[in-house]
Scaffold this motif. Structure first.
Motif, short mmCIF file in Angstrom:
data_model
loop_
_atom_site.label_atom_id
_atom_site.label_comp_id
_atom_site.label_asym_id
_atom_site.label_seq_id
_atom_site.Cartn_x
_atom_site.Cartn_y
_atom_site.Cartn_z
N ALA A 147 57.01 46.64 77.46
CA ALA A 147 55.72 47.15 77.91
C ALA A 147 55.88 47.67 79.33
O ALA A 147 56.92 47.48 79.95
CB ALA A 147 54.67 46.03 77.88
N ASP B 286 47.32 41.33 67.15
CA ASP B 286 46.20 41.68 66.27
C ASP B 286 45.07 40.69 66.50
O ASP B 286 45.17 39.77 67.29
CB ASP B 286 46.64 41.63 64.80
N SER C 179 55.62 43.89 71.40
CA SER C 179 55.83 45.34 71.51
C SER C 179 54.49 46.06 71.49
O SER C 179 54.43 47.27 71.68
CB SER C 179 56.72 45.85 70.37
N ARG C 180 53.44 45.30 71.28
CA ARG C 180 52.06 45.80 71.33
C ARG C 180 51.15 44.59 71.47
O ARG C 180 51.56 43.46 71.19
CB ARG C 180 51.71 46.59 70.08
N PRO C 181 49.91 44.81 71.91
CA PRO C 181 49.00 43.66 71.99
C PRO C 181 48.82 43.03 70.61
O PRO C 181 48.91 43.71 69.58
CB PRO C 181 47.69 44.29 72.49
N ARG D 82 58.18 52.02 76.58
CA ARG D 82 59.42 51.75 75.83
C ARG D 82 60.56 51.36 76.75
O ARG D 82 61.52 50.73 76.32
CB ARG D 82 59.83 52.98 75.01
N ASP E 138 43.77 45.78 73.89
CA ASP E 138 44.36 46.97 74.48
C ASP E 138 45.47 46.64 75.47
O ASP E 138 46.26 47.50 75.83
CB ASP E 138 43.29 47.79 75.21
N SER E 139 45.50 45.41 75.96
CA SER E 139 46.49 45.01 76.96
C SER E 139 46.73 43.51 76.84
O SER E 139 45.99 42.80 76.14
CB SER E 139 46.00 45.35 78.37
N GLN F 107 47.45 54.75 78.90
CA GLN F 107 46.58 53.79 79.59
C GLN F 107 46.82 53.73 81.09
O GLN F 107 46.06 53.05 81.78
CB GLN F 107 46.79 52.39 79.01
N CYS G 199 51.02 48.82 76.45
CA CYS G 199 52.03 49.35 75.52
C CYS G 199 51.78 50.80 75.15
O CYS G 199 52.50 51.37 74.34
CB CYS G 199 52.06 48.48 74.26
N ASP G 200 50.77 51.41 75.74
CA ASP G 200 50.42 52.79 75.44
C ASP G 200 50.50 53.61 76.72
O ASP G 200 49.81 53.32 77.70
CB ASP G 200 49.01 52.85 74.85
#
Length: 168
Positions: A60, A113, A109-111, A47, A118-119, A143, A139-140
């Motif tokens: 990320a 769809d 803000s995330r990989p 974040r 995952d990255s 990881q 983004c996690d």
């Protein structure tokens, strides 16, 4: 110096973008001096990614396979430090999983769809991308784990691309 109890070997020569989640790599992460201890104690917080220097690919945690790329982020662009100033970067253990390849800036803000990604990794210009060196984003928080600290200095005679922008 170890940042986290655990060890690994740096295998930059065998770099490959993984296709399975269990694939992990040791990657470099550059950060401002005041952020290093926070990262070592609390881990990476996606974040906050890009707060200090920018976020070309969105919010990320950013990593690089080249130490020279991470070196750029050890200082603020507006307040360049002298070449010979001690710098610190982190070597992190990063679970990349299935990576989404991008050749252009994206505000993610995330990989994306699609197949479960995952990255995200940004291809280098030499491979049709938009960055000088491959960059990897996660983004996690789960990881990545900081493993080692690398303390170093550039010499006064250093002529790397970043030192040419730094005061002597």
């Amino acid at each position: 110096m170890r940042c986290h109890p655990g060890a690994g070997t740096l295998e930059a020569a065998s770099w490959a973008i993984p296709t399975r989640f269990e694939r992990e790599h040791l990657l470099f992460h550059g950060a401002l001096p005041e952020s290093i201890e926070k990262i070592c104690k609390g881990g990476f917080d996606p974040r906050l990614g890009g707060e200090g220097v920018g976020a070309m690919f969105g919010t990320a945690t950013y990593f690089a396979i080249n130490a020279s790329k991470s070196d750029i982020y050890t200082e603020e662009f507006a307040r360049r430090r002298q070449r010979s100033t001690q710098r610190t970067m982190i070597v992190a253990r990063v679970a990349l999983g299935a990576g989404f390849r991008t050749c252009e800036p994206r505000k993610l803000s995330r990989p994306p769809d699609g197949p479960p990604f995952d990255s995200v990794w940004a291809a280098a210009a030499a491979s049709g991308g938009c960055v000088d060196h491959v960059e990897v984003m996660i983004c996690d928080k789960s990881q990545a784990m900081p493993m080692f600290l690398v303390d170093y200095r550039h010499t006064e005679q250093c002529r790397c691309a970043e030192c040419l922008k730094r005061p002597q």
